[in-house]
Write a protein that holds these residues in place. Structure first.
Motif, mmCIF file in Angstrom:
data_model
loop_
_atom_site.group_PDB
_atom_site.id
_atom_site.type_symbol
_atom_site.label_atom_id
_atom_site.label_comp_id
_atom_site.label_asym_id
_atom_site.label_seq_id
_atom_site.Cartn_x
_atom_site.Cartn_y
_atom_site.Cartn_z
ATOM 1 N N UNK A 73 0.856 -0.979 0.099
ATOM 2 C CA UNK A 73 -0.004 -0.058 0.013
ATOM 3 C C UNK A 73 0.788 1.032 0.062
ATOM 4 N N UNK A 74 2.084 1.128 0.234
ATOM 5 C CA UNK A 74 3.221 2.552 0.414
ATOM 6 C C UNK A 74 3.625 2.470 1.546
ATOM 7 N N UNK A 75 3.120 2.006 2.697
ATOM 8 C CA UNK A 75 3.709 2.090 4.014
ATOM 9 C C UNK A 75 5.090 1.537 4.373
ATOM 10 N N UNK A 76 5.429 0.760 3.964
ATOM 11 C CA UNK A 76 6.661 -0.235 3.895
ATOM 12 C C UNK A 76 7.528 0.393 3.059
ATOM 13 N N UNK A 77 7.266 0.688 1.982
ATOM 14 C CA UNK A 77 8.394 1.372 0.965
ATOM 15 C C UNK A 77 8.462 2.553 1.499
ATOM 16 N N UNK A 78 7.640 3.416 2.073
ATOM 17 C CA UNK A 78 8.076 4.874 2.476
ATOM 18 C C UNK A 78 8.983 4.622 3.539
ATOM 19 N N UNK A 79 9.028 3.627 4.322
ATOM 20 C CA UNK A 79 9.934 3.206 5.418
ATOM 21 C C UNK A 79 11.303 2.880 5.006
ATOM 22 N N UNK A 80 11.198 2.046 4.005
ATOM 23 C CA UNK A 80 12.549 1.752 3.413
ATOM 24 C C UNK A 80 13.197 2.961 2.735
ATOM 25 N N UNK A 81 12.169 3.672 1.971
ATOM 26 C CA UNK A 81 13.004 5.013 1.238
ATOM 27 C C UNK A 81 13.554 5.893 2.156
ATOM 28 N N UNK A 82 12.673 6.170 3.209
ATOM 29 C CA UNK A 82 13.401 7.079 4.477
ATOM 30 C C UNK A 82 14.862 6.510 5.065
ATOM 31 N N UNK A 83 14.837 5.206 5.292
ATOM 32 C CA UNK A 83 16.208 4.685 5.864
ATOM 33 C C UNK A 83 17.086 4.867 4.696
ATOM 34 N N UNK A 84 16.874 4.638 3.365
ATOM 35 C CA UNK A 84 17.877 4.628 2.268
ATOM 36 C C UNK A 84 18.385 6.218 2.095
ATOM 37 N N UNK A 85 17.385 7.047 2.127
ATOM 38 C CA UNK A 85 17.691 8.462 1.967
ATOM 39 C C UNK A 85 18.473 8.991 3.053
ATOM 40 N N UNK A 86 18.114 8.488 4.463
ATOM 41 C CA UNK A 86 18.824 9.062 5.488
ATOM 42 C C UNK A 86 20.402 8.348 5.544
ATOM 43 N N UNK A 87 20.572 7.351 4.898
ATOM 44 C CA UNK A 87 22.039 6.587 4.863
ATOM 45 C C UNK A 87 22.711 6.977 3.366
ATOM 46 N N UNK A 88 22.026 8.192 2.846
ATOM 47 C CA UNK A 88 22.781 8.789 1.683
ATOM 48 C C UNK A 88 22.395 8.348 0.330
ATOM 49 N N UNK A 89 21.477 7.750 0.029
ATOM 50 C CA UNK A 89 20.792 7.255 -1.228
ATOM 51 C C UNK A 89 19.929 8.392 -1.676
ATOM 52 N N UNK A 90 20.338 9.076 -2.896
ATOM 53 C CA UNK A 90 19.328 9.957 -3.296
ATOM 54 C C UNK A 90 18.480 9.590 -4.441
ATOM 55 N N UNK A 91 18.385 8.477 -4.882
ATOM 56 C CA UNK A 91 17.894 8.347 -6.167
ATOM 57 C C UNK A 91 16.872 7.018 -5.811
ATOM 58 N N UNK A 92 16.110 7.274 -4.645
ATOM 59 C CA UNK A 92 14.912 6.211 -4.261
ATOM 60 C C UNK A 92 13.714 6.972 -4.304
ATOM 61 N N UNK A 93 12.686 6.340 -4.719
ATOM 62 C CA UNK A 93 11.164 7.207 -4.762
ATOM 63 C C UNK A 93 10.384 6.172 -4.629
ATOM 64 N N UNK A 94 9.313 6.304 -3.965
ATOM 65 C CA UNK A 94 8.267 5.287 -3.568
ATOM 66 C C UNK A 94 7.055 5.387 -4.653
ATOM 67 N N UNK A 95 6.677 4.299 -4.905
ATOM 68 C CA UNK A 95 5.332 4.029 -6.073
ATOM 69 C C UNK A 95 4.088 4.298 -5.049
#
Length: 196
Positions: A73-95
């Motif tokens: 539904x988007x919740x887990x993807x948002x959690x994963x994206x937040x973790x990746x962005x906070x770790x320095x990955x700028x190329x992650x986007x949630x569908x």
């Protein structure tokens, strides 16, 4: 960009257009392996949310292009994206809306053995525990506190956008499936033309 958690999101038509015009875009499905086995976007990889923390450094180092993150539904993807962005990955986007929105929009899907989504499993387990504890409280009144405990847990899950019961259920063999090879999934992160 969502200012609250540092993640960005796009809708399904935008995601499909990006995928059609750029072979280096990779859909990373963060649902359980069992959910992924049931239905997934063709060419996507499975990297369950419970594996993201353990492999965060490798994911950030190996990501060679833009990642579109998806869950049910988007919740887990948002959690994963937040973790990746906070770790320095700028190329992650949630569908936005995850597989629910993808299927509703008529996106292509590879199907396997049908399994219940993790969200549906949580509703079944939580509802069953509440029902049984209320019925048991007829004979053993303190059982009502179990229902209160589950209610408090669901309230906390909603407020924190996390779900301890979901994380526990994701570890069951039913949800593990046969397709999740984390090393293979991470290997596909760095391969040009990554979609199969």
């Amino acid at each position: 960009m969502n200012a609250k958690n540092g993640s960005s999101a796009i809708d399904v038509p935008t995601a499909r257009a990006l995928m059609a015009n750029n072979p280096d875009i990779l859909v990373v499905d963060v649902r359980t392996a069992g959910e992924f086995d049931s239905a997934h976007v063709p060419g996507s990889i499975n990297l369950p949310l419970d594996q993201v923390d353990q492999h965060l450094g490798r994911i950030v180092n190996d990501a060679g292009g833009r990642l579109l993150l998806m869950c049910q539904s988007g919740n887990r993807a948002t959690q994963a994206c937040t973790k990746l962005v906070n770790a320095g990955l700028s190329s992650a986007t949630v569908i936005s809306g995850g597989m629910n929105a993808w299927i509703s929009a008529g996106g292509p899907v590879e199907r396997g053995v049908e399994r219940w989504s993790l969200e549906r499993q949580v509703r079944l387990v939580a509802g069953s525990i509440v029902l049984l504890s209320v019925v048991a409280s007829i004979w053993f009144p303190p059982a009502r506190f179990v229902a209160g405990f589950i209610g408090a847990g669901l309230t906390y899950a909603a407020l924190s956008n996390t779900c301890a019961m979901g994380m526990l259920l994701s570890r069951l063999p039913y949800n593990r499936g046969a397709t999740c090879d984390v090393d293979l999934a991470i290997g596909r992160l760095r391969t040009p033309g990554r979609r199969a």
